[in-house]
Design an enzyme around this catalytic site. Structure first.
Site, PDB file in Angstrom:
ATOM      1  N   GLU A  19      15.149 -13.651   5.771  1.00  0.00           N
ATOM      2  CA  GLU A  19      14.477 -14.936   6.043  1.00  0.00           C
ATOM      3  C   GLU A  19      13.640 -14.851   7.317  1.00  0.00           C
ATOM      4  OE1 GLU A  19      17.539 -17.939   5.926  1.00  0.00           O
ATOM      5  OE2 GLU A  19      18.194 -17.267   3.968  1.00  0.00           O
ATOM      6  N   HIS A  78      15.887 -22.395   2.870  1.00  0.00           N
ATOM      7  CA  HIS A  78      17.179 -22.541   3.558  1.00  0.00           C
ATOM      8  C   HIS A  78      17.372 -23.977   4.105  1.00  0.00           C
ATOM      9  CE1 HIS A  78      20.521 -20.167   5.809  1.00  0.00           C
ATOM     10  NE2 HIS A  78      20.915 -21.400   5.543  1.00  0.00           N
ATOM     11  N   ARG A  95      24.326 -16.797   1.232  1.00  0.00           N
ATOM     12  CA  ARG A  95      23.566 -15.888   2.083  1.00  0.00           C
ATOM     13  C   ARG A  95      22.796 -14.930   1.180  1.00  0.00           C
ATOM     14  NH1 ARG A  95      23.994 -18.912   5.644  1.00  0.00           N
ATOM     15  NH2 ARG A  95      25.002 -18.637   7.667  1.00  0.00           N
TER      16      ARG A  95
HETATM   17  C1  8YV Z   1      22.371 -23.115   9.097  1.00  0.00           C
HETATM   18  C2  8YV Z   1      23.863 -22.351   7.407  1.00  0.00           C
HETATM   19  O1  8YV Z   1      23.351 -23.008  10.051  1.00  0.00           O
HETATM   20  O2  8YV Z   1      25.877 -23.407   8.029  1.00  0.00           O
HETATM   21  C3  8YV Z   1      25.325 -22.377   7.674  1.00  0.00           C
HETATM   22  O3  8YV Z   1      25.941 -21.319   7.509  1.00  0.00           O
HETATM   23  O4  8YV Z   1      23.352 -21.411   6.894  1.00  0.00           O
HETATM   24  C4  8YV Z   1      23.018 -23.484   7.799  1.00  0.00           C
HETATM   25  O5  8YV Z   1      23.687 -24.675   7.843  1.00  0.00           O
HETATM   26  C5  8YV Z   1      21.351 -24.087   9.539  1.00  0.00           C
HETATM   27  O6  8YV Z   1      20.293 -23.926   8.678  1.00  0.00           O
HETATM   28  C6  8YV Z   1      20.889 -23.845  10.952  1.00  0.00           C
HETATM   29  O7  8YV Z   1      20.263 -22.632  11.092  1.00  0.00           O
END
Ligand code: 8YV
Length: 325
Positions: free
Chosen positions: A266, A284, A237
């Site tokens: 983002e 991402h 993150r």
């Molecule tokens: C997002 C992610 O969920 O699993 C996570 O924590 O950051 C990613 O897999 C995916 O980009 C959908 O927004």
């Protein structure tokens, strides 16, 4: 007509098309409007009907949304990271929360290793060099840093961190880690703090969960410990890294390079990084393969269906496991 007439599902934020379609077709789900005025009107009209929210890192469920849904019983998160859900507010209300662990660990670990190689070997920059016709005019591309046998630090040795370590172990890398808790049977060397870990390695890979506890865990002190020969990779993150300090370190040459898949705000990426060939910037895409996203969507729907049918989740987040057992 919904097959689940007594439960009303609310989709919060964009979802991959196949999942949004299932929520629409099989659950007659509402979609929370994005416009603040429309959202407020929707919540005052329909808030009381909603028993289940399906969301992701892009939408989330903050305390205000949870409060606006008095009959909410479950928040089903598409993604392993659930820092966009106010879990404390949910737990206080007895609302169950699930995420999608395990099914994305391989894809995200692949992304991390790809970023390590691309950043240290500068493949994206070398590709741009070829496309710009510079090979013919300027000669050979400058030499870069070797990945095999380098010293790797993993910050956060959870499922994804472990999958990354396993891959880089096969590259002959010496793996160290820092984690909230030391892992008793880990084959990797535990280091007491992020700063000490950064001082000991060539490349620091951030794989820690987001949220208040990890905010700015990688600050200017950690970046300086990594130093002008060190690389930072972040697939976790953006909040885990002090982005301002990172941009400062990169633009002033106090860090060798960085490979980033995630950012503080983002989809906004610091433009100061755009001209740097020692920085690789991904939008991402860590879990973004067809196979993994399909598996995440299936697990999201299994959690929703299981909760609606039995009141139990397949993969509750740790904070909710006690009330599920
Ligand atoms: C997002 C992610 O969920 O699993 C996570 O924590 O950051 C990613 O897999 C995916 O980009 C959908 O927004």
């Amino acid at each position: 007509m919904s097959t689940h007439d007594r439960s009303r599902v609310l989709q919060v934020g964009p979802m991959m098309p196949a999942l949004a379609q299932s929520l629409h077709d099989d659950y007659d789900a509402y979609v929370l409007p994005g416009d603040p005025g429309e959202r407020a009107a929707f919540l005052s009209e329909h808030g009381g009907e909603i028993t289940a929210v399906v969301t992701s890192v892009v939408g989330g469920a903050d305390a205000a949304l949870i409060e606006a849904l008095p009959n909410l019983a479950v928040i089903v998160n598409f993604g392993v990271g659930y820092d966009s859900v106010d879990v404390d507010a949910a737990v206080r209300r007895g609302i169950a929360v699930s995420n999608t662990p395990d099914v994305l660990s391989d894809a995200v670990a692949d992304t991390a290793v790809g970023l390590v190689i691309d950043t240290m070997r500068q493949f994206s920059a070398a590709d741009r060099f070829v496309r710009a016709g510079r090979w013919a005019t300027e000669g050979m591309y400058p030499l870069t840093r070797e990945v095999s046998n380098s010293r790797v630090g993993v910050l956060g040795l959870g499922r994804i961190g472990t999958a990354i370590a396993k891959r880089l172990n096969a590259f002959g890398c010496a793996i160290s880690y820092h984690n909230r808790h030391r892992i008793a049977d880990s084959p990797y060397r535990y280091v007491e703090s992020p700063e000490a870990l950064a001082r000991d390695v060539d490349v620091l890979i951030v794989a820690a969960a987001g949220g208040d506890a990890s905010t700015h865990l990688v600050d200017s002190t950690v970046l300086d410990a990594l130093g002008p020969d060190g690389y930072l990779i972040n697939i976790a993150r953006g909040s885990v890294v002090d982005e301002r300090a990172l941009v400062e370190a990169l633009t002033s040459g106090r860090l060798a390079g960085a490979g980033l898949d995630v950012y503080a705000d983002e989809p906004n990426v610091p433009e100061a990084l755009f001209g740097l060939d020692n920085v690789v910037l991904l939008p991402h895409v860590g879990s973004g393969t067809m196979q993994t996203r399909a598996a995440m969507a299936a697990l999201t729907l299994r959690n929703l269906e299981s909760f609606l049918q039995t009141g139990r989740l397949v993969t509750p987040v740790p904070e909710c496991r006690a009330s599920q057992s």
